[in-house]
Design a protein around this motif. Structure first.
Motif, short mmCIF file in Angstrom:
data_model
loop_
_atom_site.label_atom_id
_atom_site.label_comp_id
_atom_site.label_asym_id
_atom_site.label_seq_id
_atom_site.Cartn_x
_atom_site.Cartn_y
_atom_site.Cartn_z
N GLU A 1 0.86 -1.19 0.00
CA GLU A 1 0.00 0.00 0.00
C GLU A 1 0.89 1.22 0.00
O GLU A 1 1.86 1.30 0.76
CB GLU A 1 -0.92 0.00 1.22
N TYR A 2 0.58 2.18 -0.87
CA TYR A 2 1.42 3.37 -1.02
C TYR A 2 0.52 4.55 -1.37
O TYR A 2 -0.17 4.54 -2.38
CB TYR A 2 2.45 3.14 -2.14
N ASN A 3 0.48 5.54 -0.48
CA ASN A 3 -0.37 6.73 -0.67
C ASN A 3 -1.83 6.34 -0.92
O ASN A 3 -2.51 6.94 -1.77
CB ASN A 3 0.15 7.57 -1.84
N GLY A 4 -2.30 5.33 -0.19
CA GLY A 4 -3.70 4.92 -0.29
C GLY A 4 -4.01 3.96 -1.41
O GLY A 4 -5.14 3.48 -1.52
N VAL A 5 -3.03 3.66 -2.28
CA VAL A 5 -3.24 2.75 -3.41
C VAL A 5 -2.64 1.39 -3.07
O VAL A 5 -1.50 1.30 -2.61
CB VAL A 5 -2.59 3.31 -4.70
N ILE A 6 -3.40 0.33 -3.29
CA ILE A 6 -2.94 -1.03 -3.06
C ILE A 6 -2.30 -1.55 -4.35
O ILE A 6 -2.86 -1.40 -5.44
CB ILE A 6 -4.10 -1.95 -2.64
N ARG A 7 -1.10 -2.15 -4.22
CA ARG A 7 -0.42 -2.76 -5.37
C ARG A 7 -0.30 -4.26 -5.12
O ARG A 7 0.05 -4.68 -4.02
CB ARG A 7 1.00 -2.17 -5.55
N VAL A 8 -0.57 -5.06 -6.13
CA VAL A 8 -0.56 -6.52 -5.99
C VAL A 8 0.14 -7.14 -7.20
O VAL A 8 -0.17 -6.80 -8.34
CB VAL A 8 -1.98 -7.10 -5.88
N ALA A 9 1.10 -8.04 -6.95
CA ALA A 9 1.76 -8.80 -8.01
C ALA A 9 1.22 -10.23 -7.99
O ALA A 9 1.20 -10.87 -6.94
CB ALA A 9 3.27 -8.80 -7.82
N THR A 10 0.77 -10.73 -9.14
CA THR A 10 0.16 -12.06 -9.19
C THR A 10 0.71 -12.88 -10.34
O THR A 10 1.27 -12.35 -11.30
CB THR A 10 -1.37 -11.96 -9.38
N THR A 11 0.53 -14.20 -10.22
CA THR A 11 0.84 -15.15 -11.29
C THR A 11 -0.42 -15.88 -11.68
O THR A 11 -1.16 -16.36 -10.82
CB THR A 11 1.91 -16.16 -10.84
N GLU A 12 -0.69 -15.95 -12.97
CA GLU A 12 -1.77 -16.79 -13.50
C GLU A 12 -1.15 -18.06 -14.05
O GLU A 12 -0.30 -18.01 -14.93
CB GLU A 12 -2.52 -16.06 -14.61
N ASP A 13 -1.55 -19.21 -13.50
CA ASP A 13 -1.04 -20.48 -14.01
C ASP A 13 -2.07 -21.58 -13.78
O ASP A 13 -3.20 -21.31 -13.39
CB ASP A 13 0.32 -20.84 -13.38
N ALA A 14 -1.69 -22.80 -14.05
CA ALA A 14 -2.63 -23.92 -13.96
C ALA A 14 -2.67 -24.49 -12.55
O ALA A 14 -3.00 -25.66 -12.37
CB ALA A 14 -2.25 -25.01 -14.96
#
Length: 295
Positions: free
Chosen positions: A214-227
Motif C-alpha cells: 500500500e502506497y499513498n492509499g493505493v494497493i499494489r498486488v503482483a500475481t501469477t496466473e497459471d494452472a
C-alpha cells in the motif's frame, strides 16, 4: 503477562478466540492478531451422494441422475443453512475470570463486527483482534470477514488480506474456475481501532505478503496466473502457460446516479494493470519499495 516484577511474572489476562493463529502486526503500540476459523456446519454435504445405480447408467440418463442429485444436495444444504443462527458458525471468544469462563456475545446489536465480500466463496472467517497496548487497561475489539486462509500485509495505515477466490477442492467439471485473488482492506490508521474499508478482485494468485503493498492509499498486488490446481488444463488449448501481472487498486467513489443508498458499500476498483510479464515463468519473490516494484 505482567512482567513488571522480572523475577515473578504473572498472567494478567487470558482471552480465547476460536480459530487458528495466522500472524500479527504491531503498529504504533497497537497489536492486530489475525486468526482464521473454518466454519464446520454439521450436516452440510460437501459432495453429492450418488445412488448405486448411477455407476451402471450411461449417456444422458447418467448425466440426468447426476444433475438431479446435485439439485437435491443443494436443497439439503439450504435447509440446514436456513436454520442456522450466527452462534452456530461465527468465531466465539472467551475470557478466563476468577469465577470461571466468561463467554462474550458473538456480535453487537447491529453485527457491525462482521463484513462479507460478494466476491468471496470462503466458508470461514478471518478475524482481526485489535489490542491497544499503551492503555492502562488493555482494551480489545474484534473484526470478522468471510474468507479463506489469506496472505496478510500491513502498512502504517492499512491492513490488507489476499485470499484465493476459490478453494483447493477442484475436480474435472471446474474448467470455468477463475484463477483469481480477493483483496480485502482495513483502515488501521487510528491506534486501537480497525475498520473494514472495501474488497476487490484481481486475476492470478499471490506468492506471499511481499507481493502486496500500500502506497499513498493505493494497493499494489503482483500475481501469477497459471494452472495451479487445474492439472486438466495443462497442455490443452485452454492453457498457454503461466504469466504475471501487477495491479493497482483504489477505493471507488459512489458512481450510482440515483445515489448510494443505505446498502451501498465501496469496492476496491482496479485503476492500473500491466500483464504478460515474463510469460512462461512465475513470480517467486516480489518487493515494493516506494514507487517501484521488483519481481
Amino acid at each position: 503477562v505482567d512482567i513488571s516484577d522480572k523475577t515473578s511474572p504473572i498472567v494478567d489476562r487470558e482471552l480465547y478466540l476460536e480459530g487458528s493463529y495466522h500472524t500479527s502486526r504491531l503498529v504504533d503500540g497497537t497489536v492486530r492478531s489475525v486468526t482464521h476459523l473454518w466454519s464446520n456446519v454439521n450436516g452440510i454435504r460437501n459432495w453429492v451422494e450418488l445412488p448405486e445405480s448411477y455407476w451402471s447408467e450411461e449417456g444422458a440418463s447418467k448425466l440426468e441422475m447426476w444433475n438431479q442429485t446435485v439439485i437435491e444436495t443443494i436443497a439439503h444444504n439450504e435447509r440446514i443453512i436456513a436454520s442456522l443462527t450466527l452462534d452456530d458458525f461465527a468465531p466465539q471468544m472467551y475470557e478466563a475470570v476468577d469465577s470461571g469462563i466468561f463467554v462474550y456475545p458473538v456480535s453487537s446489536q447491529g453485527c457491525s463486527e462482521f463484513s462479507a465480500s460478494s466476491e468471496s466463496a470462503g466458508r470461514g472467517f478471518t478475524t482481526v483482534m485489535t489490542l491497544d497496548l499503551f492503555r492502562d487497561d488493555v482494551e480489545m475489539e474484534v473484526d470478522h470477514i468471510t474468507s479463506s486462509w489469506a496472505h496478510v500485509y500491513s502498512s502504517q495505515d492499512m491492513l490488507v488480506l489476499a485470499e484465493p477466490a476459490n478453494d483447493w477442492w477442484w475436480f474435472w467439471r471446474n474448467s470455468d474456475w477463475d484463477d483469481a485473488t480477493n483483496i480485502h482492506s482495513f483502515d488501521i490508521s487510528e491506534p486501537g481501532s480497525t475498520e473494514y474499508i472495501a474488497s476487490g478482485r484481481v486475476d492470478g494468485t499471490v506468492q506471499d505478503q511481499f507481493s502486496i503493498s500500500e502506497y499513498n492509499g493505493v494497493i499494489r498486488v503482483a500475481t501469477t496466473e497459471d494452472a495451479w490446481g487445474r492439472w486438466w488444463l495443462d497442455g490443452t488449448e485452454n492453457w498457454t502457460g503461466p504469466t504475471n501481472n501487477v495491479f493497482t487498486l483504489d477505493v471507488s467513489e459512489c458512481l450510482i446516479p440515483e445515489g448510494c443508498g443505505e446498502d451501498y458499500a465501496a469496492i476496491l476498483q482496479q485503476i492500473g494493470h500491466i500483464g504478460d510479464i515474463a510469460e512462461g515463468e512465475r513470480i517467486w519473490s516480489a518487493r515494493f519499495v516506494g514507487d517501484r516494484a521488483y519481481l
